[in-house]
Design an enzyme around this catalytic site. Structure first.
Site, short mmCIF file in Angstrom:
data_model
loop_
_atom_site.label_atom_id
_atom_site.label_comp_id
_atom_site.label_asym_id
_atom_site.label_seq_id
_atom_site.Cartn_x
_atom_site.Cartn_y
_atom_site.Cartn_z
CB THR A 80 -0.92 0.03 1.24
OG1 THR A 80 -1.74 1.20 1.19
CG2 THR A 80 -0.14 0.03 2.54
CG ASN A 120 -3.94 4.66 3.18
OD1 ASN A 120 -3.53 5.19 4.23
ND2 ASN A 120 -5.21 4.64 2.83
CE LYS A 169 -5.82 -0.01 3.50
NZ LYS A 169 -5.98 -0.77 2.26
CG ASP A 197 -9.38 -6.63 -1.49
OD1 ASP A 197 -9.35 -5.40 -1.61
OD2 ASP A 197 -10.19 -7.34 -2.10
CG PHE A 236 -12.19 5.41 4.98
CD1 PHE A 236 -11.60 4.92 6.13
CD2 PHE A 236 -12.28 4.55 3.88
CE1 PHE A 236 -11.11 3.63 6.20
CE2 PHE A 236 -11.78 3.26 3.93
CZ PHE A 236 -11.20 2.80 5.10
N GLY A 237 -15.25 5.79 3.77
CA GLY A 237 -16.03 4.71 3.17
C GLY A 237 -17.43 4.61 3.76
CE1 TYR A 238 -20.71 1.30 0.79
CE2 TYR A 238 -18.40 0.61 0.90
CZ TYR A 238 -19.56 0.82 0.17
OH TYR A 238 -19.58 0.55 -1.17
CE LYS A 247 -12.37 2.39 10.58
NZ LYS A 247 -12.52 3.14 9.34
CG HIS A 294 -12.39 -4.43 8.62
ND1 HIS A 294 -12.69 -3.24 9.24
CD2 HIS A 294 -12.12 -4.11 7.33
CE1 HIS A 294 -12.62 -2.25 8.37
NE2 HIS A 294 -12.27 -2.75 7.20
P1 IMP Z 1 -9.43 -1.26 0.75
O1 IMP Z 1 -9.33 -2.69 0.36
O2 IMP Z 1 -8.86 -0.99 2.10
O3 IMP Z 1 -8.93 -0.33 -0.30
O4 IMP Z 1 -10.99 -0.91 0.90
C1 IMP Z 1 -11.91 -1.10 -0.14
C2 IMP Z 1 -13.19 -0.36 0.16
O5 IMP Z 1 -13.88 -1.01 1.23
C3 IMP Z 1 -13.01 1.08 0.61
O6 IMP Z 1 -12.92 1.95 -0.49
C4 IMP Z 1 -14.28 1.31 1.42
O7 IMP Z 1 -15.37 1.59 0.57
C5 IMP Z 1 -14.52 -0.05 2.06
N1 IMP Z 1 -13.86 -0.11 3.38
C6 IMP Z 1 -12.77 -0.85 3.73
N2 IMP Z 1 -12.44 -0.63 5.02
C7 IMP Z 1 -13.33 0.27 5.49
C8 IMP Z 1 -13.49 0.90 6.77
O8 IMP Z 1 -12.75 0.70 7.73
N3 IMP Z 1 -14.53 1.75 6.86
C9 IMP Z 1 -15.38 2.03 5.83
N4 IMP Z 1 -15.27 1.49 4.63
C10 IMP Z 1 -14.24 0.59 4.45
#
Ligand code: IMP
Length: 196
Positions: free
Chosen positions: A9, A11, A14, A71, A152-154, A175, A180
């Protein structure tokens, strides 16, 4: 102690979170940002496991170093596990967190089954071909609307019944302990400690 690992990554958040939870396991944690023109891995797998393994394998092959890739995404029970591996691009081209959330809420409607979980799969791949895959989960429920400004995200629609807050309403440190990703990293740590 294992000497060095490359995180799949760029990021910074992360990298920080992973480095903290892997303290004492690896002597040195570097990331894709430390490699010269690292490969761009296309995440076209059908499962989180496929994508994490694909990333870690390609990075291990390119760098010649032990590589760790993740992922992750959201699984909603009433949507047969969607958005799943396409969580980041659920609402199609130009998807944003807002359009993805809107799509999940529209599809769920007033379905009483709000059960959902965040999933994280981590793949650790050695250039010699040795592989270790672990998973981490965070269980929750999907609200009818958004709550909270953090994360972020959901996160704003993901409600944690134990905390009576959404993932966007809790402190970032909390958090980072219950997510996860944190649970997958704890699992990885446990597996590596047992092995060494
Ligand atoms: P990535 O695999 O970490 O890039 O996550 C893929 C996608 O899953 C992100 O763009 C979010 O939409 C969702 N996602 C993953 N982890 C989180 C979290 O901790 N909070 C909210 N959405 C998440």
């Amino acid at each position: 102690m294992i000497i060095e690992v490359v995180l799949g990554t760029t990021n910074k958040g992360k990298v920080k979170e992973f480095s903290r939870l892997l303290e004492g396991v690896f002597e040195n944690v570097i990331s894709l940002s430390d490699l010269d023109s690292p490969p761009e891995v296309i995440e076209d797998g059908l499962t989180f496991r496929d994508n994490a393994l694909k990333k870690a394998r390609e990075i291990a092959e390119y760098s010649g170093k032990l590589s760790l890739a993740d992922d992750s995404g959201l699984e909603v029970d009433a949507l047969d596990g969607r958005p799943g591996v396409i969580s980041a691009r659920y609402s199609g081209e130009g998807a944003t967190d807002k359009t993805n959330i809107d799509k999940v809420l529209a599809e769920l409607g007033d379905n009483p089954n709000r059960k959902a979980r965040f999933v994280c799969v981590l793949a650790l791949v050695d250039p010699s071909g040795e592989e270790l895959v672990v998973e981490g989960f965070c269980e929750g429920e999907i609200l009818n609307g958004l709550r909270g400004e953090g994360g972020f995200g959901y996160d704003p629609i993901f409600y944690l019944p134990n905390m009576q807050k959404t993932m966007a309403e809790i402190e970032p440190e909390l958090k980072n302990n219950i997510s996860h990703r944190a649970n997958a990293l704890k699992e990885l740590r446990a597996k590596l400690d047992i092995k060494s």
